[in-house]
Each structure stands twice: as C-alpha cells, then as structure tokens.
Design a protein around this motif. Structure first.
Motif, PDB file in Angstrom:
ATOM      1  N   PHE A   1       0.764  -1.238  -0.053  1.00 37.85           N
ATOM      2  CA  PHE A   1      -0.065   0.056   0.097  1.00 37.85           C
ATOM      3  C   PHE A   1       0.663   1.327  -0.069  1.00 37.85           C
ATOM      4  N   PRO A   2       1.821   1.469   0.966  1.00 35.95           N
ATOM      5  CA  PRO A   2       2.445   2.785   0.999  1.00 35.95           C
ATOM      6  C   PRO A   2       3.160   3.138  -0.349  1.00 35.95           C
ATOM      7  N   TRP A   3       3.752   2.143  -0.925  1.00 40.73           N
ATOM      8  CA  TRP A   3       4.451   2.572  -2.207  1.00 40.73           C
ATOM      9  C   TRP A   3       3.475   2.507  -3.426  1.00 40.73           C
ATOM     10  N   LEU A   4       2.319   1.855  -3.582  1.00 43.19           N
ATOM     11  CA  LEU A   4       1.454   2.115  -4.694  1.00 43.19           C
ATOM     12  C   LEU A   4       0.810   3.469  -4.308  1.00 43.19           C
ATOM     13  N   GLU A   5       0.758   3.822  -3.032  1.00 44.93           N
ATOM     14  CA  GLU A   5      -0.205   5.205  -2.921  1.00 44.93           C
ATOM     15  C   GLU A   5       1.119   6.394  -3.321  1.00 44.93           C
TER      16      GLU A   5
END
Length: 455
Positions: free
Chosen positions: A245-249
């Motif tokens: 999630f953090p990277w995709l966001e």
C-alpha cells in the motif's frame, strides 16, 4: 446430420457438390487459390468429397490440367475411381462439374462448408466434455479448462489455416521492416516477455510497480514523456496489502502530481502473499478468468518462486509454470509480460543475476538489478546506484538504460554517465551529493532522461 434440419442438410450437400465441382472447371483459376487455402478435406461432411478435394488441390498446386476427364484418369490410375465414385464411375465427376451454376459463387459455398465444419468440431468438443462430466474424470476445473481449450481450438483453426506460406529471403528483405506493436514505445511491444531479477531487497518489486503505474498513467517508465494509456494487470504473489500500500499510494500520487492521474479501469491488481499453485487446475483457471475479465495490455506477475507449490527447482516444474504464463499471454491476445524473480546469492564475490534454480528461464529476455561497483562509481552507495544489466549478453533491440539510482518522486530514476560520475540528468539532494563527494553542474529538477513526447 445431427443438429441440422433436412433442408439445411440438403443445402450443405449441394454446396459441397458445387465447391468440389468448381475445381473441375479450368476457368476456376482465379478463385482456386483462395478456395484451397480456405478448406481442407476434413471440412467436408462427405468423406469422398474430402478425399477428392485433397486430390484436386494437389493437382492445382502442381499446375496440372484439372477437368472431369483428366481427374478420371488419375483416379483410375490410382485404383480409386470405383471406391470414390461408386457405380456412377466417371459420370460422378461430370455430375459435380455440372452442379456448378457459376464459379463466382464458390467462395459463398466454401463459407457454408467451413461454418458447418466448425459446428461439427464444436459438437465433438462438447461431447468430450459431457463424457468427462458423466464419468467424473479428473476434476471439474480441469474438465472446464479442457473444454475452453477445445473451444478456442475450434475458433482459431481457420485463422491458422489462412497463415501465409513460406516467403523467399530476397522478398522478405525487400520489405519495409514492420514497426513493433508497442505497449511502451521503445521498451515493450505486444507479446514481449521480460524477467527482472535482483537479490533480496534489491528493488525489483519497486521497479516493476513503477513501470506498471507509469504505464497506466500514460507516462514513460523513466523518461519525462507521455505515452498512450496502457491497461495493466499487476499480480503480486509475495507482498501483503500493508507492504504494498505505501508504495502504490506514493506512486499513484506521483503520477497525479505530474498531471497524469491513473484513471479507473487502467490499473488492475491482485495481492496474494501466500502465493499461487499455477500447476493446479484451480489456480490456472482463476488466472485465465482474471485475464479475460481485465483484458490487459501489460501483465506483471511474481515473484517466480511463489507461483508453484512444487518446491523442486527442476526443468519439469519450470516448464509447467512457463506454460501457464504463456497461456495468460494467449488469453490476453498478446499482452506484454514482466516476471519478477529472485537471483541467486553472490558466488565468490561475483554477482549472479540468474533466477534461482530454473535453467529453462534462460530462454527469456531478462535484466537484473545489481549494486554498482563503488570502485568504478564514486558515491555509488550514497546514490543507491544500481547497474541494469542483461545477464545473457548485450541486448540492443530495446531502449533500456544502463544504470538507475534512487529517485525523488519515484523509487528509481534512470541516469546517463560521463566518465565515472552521473551527469546532469540525475537529481541529487544536497546530502546525497555531499555523501557522494560529487560536484555536479547546475541542473533542473528533472529525474529522467529527457522531456521527449512519445506517442
């Protein structure tokens, strides 16, 4: 005939008489090549028509005279006249000749015959499926998968039959080389397949996500350039929601900041941290269905070691996984594919970027990410400088950079070199420059090669 009315059966018999009879007319020289390409002997419902069709096709291909008299002579010489023609003998060939109202109608008759042949083939496939259902052979998913494959074979058989034959080398070289059907211009074309390898924590997952996110946003993976929007399917068989999630966001927001937000319906994804067992019918069927639903132009999947429940690193296991990946490309209609794989540990201080275990993967085009040698690249550690290198020898057919370093807006940025130091296309923070001991010329904050617009 099963599934047809008597009227339809009569029409089909007349069409077969007429299309076979067409090849008995010397004036059929114009439609004959197309007819011979469109039909084979097995397309005819009447076996004797099919055998005669194969003979007539071979005579036309050999440039021999074809008419009722000459063909009668050939059949008599072979001892096949009575077997095929029955009591009518040579009169049967004359009857076929006379059954042709005009050779101009032959393509329409051929289409009718071809359509009915496909219905028969589909009927056979359905009967086999029903037999498996009644006998409970294997698993239901495996039977369904076999039924889908059989139906596709019926669909594609005419396309395969119409493939062009051999071409002379001089004619081939005289052609204008076709432009690849690009998914990402200069980087990936339809039907391309690519494997990205690196050691544990080497950044290959981030590289893969960056390529996918920017493509879905209509951005070149590492240039400040616009490309045609790409529909992507990202299958992560290693990372959990909380890990991804953090990277995709961050990447989603980075694309938005560049004025290229990822629209709904462009980036499809599925995270399966427990991995897949693609050698099992259930997971194969699920993957095929997922591809059919999303219709991607670009597929990413990995890590490779999480795609099979078989722990053995042998050719048999690799071949099974590769077969499934090829199936996915076929179902998508030619999507480009990127596979993530872990590389072996360094041996005797040397980098080995080959994927763990499977020598069969050596046949794929592949690149690896490996830390750049700090002795040759001052400040390499501070920049997190990585060599992007083919591990089967040089490749020039695609526009890949040779090195990447840690980016600002995106995880990776491509760089060019002049001597041992990165040149002005690299954006460094003050801390990075100081740690690297580099003095760079004034530069704009553009972390990519150029601002070329690609369409």
């Amino acid at each position: 005939m099963s599934g047809m009315s008597e009227e339809r059966s009569a029409e089909l018999r007349e069409a077969e008489d007429a299309v076979v009879g067409t090849l008995l007319h010397p004036e059929a020289k114009d439609p004959a090549p197309d007819l011979i390409s469109a039909l084979s002997g097995t397309d005819f419902s009447q076996v004797r028509h099919g055998e005669l069709w194969e003979l007539l096709s071979s005579l036309w291909a050999a440039g021999r005279a074809v008419d009722p008299i000459t063909v009668t002579g050939v059949l008599r010489e072979r001892g096949d006249l009575m077997r095929l023609a029955g009591p009518a003998g040579a009169a049967w060939l004359h009857q076929l000749h006379d059954a042709v109202p005009t050779v101009a109608h032959a393509p329409a008759y051929a289409e009718m015959i071809r359509e009915e042949a496909q219905w028969r083939a589909l009927s056979v496939a359905a009967a086999r499926t029903m037999t498996a259902v009644q006998r409970r052979e294997g698993t239901a998913v495996a039977a369904a998968e076999a039924a889908v494959d059989a139906a596709r074979a019926v669909r594609d058989q005419q396309i395969q039959r119409l493939d062009d034959g051999a071409i002379d080398l001089l004619d081939f070289l005289a052609q204008t080389p076709p432009e690849p059907d690009w998914v990402i211009p200069g980087v990936l074309a339809r039907w391309d397949r690519l494997m990205i390898t690196a050691g544990e924590g080497g950044g290959k997952s981030l590289m893969l996500r960056q390529v996918m996110m920017r493509a879905a946003a209509g951005l070149h993976p590492w240039k400040m350039a616009r490309i045609t929007l790409v529909r992507v399917l990202h299958i992560d068989a290693e990372n959990s929601d909380s890990q991804a999630f953090p990277w995709l966001e961050m990447m989603f927001n980075a694309a938005k900041a560049e004025g290229a937000p990822v629209e709904r319906g462009r980036f499809f994804m599925r995270l399966i941290p427990e991995g897949l067992a693609v050698t099992q019918a259930r997971d194969r069927a699920w993957l095929a269905r997922l591809v059919e639903q999303t219709r991607p132009d670009l597929i990413s999947i990995g890590a490779l070691y999480k795609l099979s429940a078989n722990a053995k690193n042998d050719e048999e296991a690799a071949r099974a996984v590769m077969s499934v990946l090829e199936m996915m490309r076929a179902v998508s209609g030619g999507a480009a594919m990127i596979v993530e794989a872990h590389a072996s540990h360094a041996q005797m201080g040397k980098r080995d970027l080959r994927p763990i275990g499977f020598s069969l993967w050596m046949r794929w085009p592949e690149f690896g990410l490996a830390p750049a040698d700090p002795a040759k690249n001052p400040g390499a550690q501070a920049l997190r400088l990585m060599d992007w290198m083919p591990w089967r020898g040089p490749r020039s057919e695609r526009d890949w950079p040779t090195q990447f370093c840690q980016g600002l807006r995106w995880p990776w940025q491509a760089i060019q070199h002049q001597g041992n130091a990165p040149v002005g296309t690299v954006t460094l923070t003050d801390d990075q420059a100081a740690a690297a001991g580099l003095v760079l010329p004034e530069q704009e904050q553009e972390p990519f090669w150029d601002d070329q617009q690609i369409h």
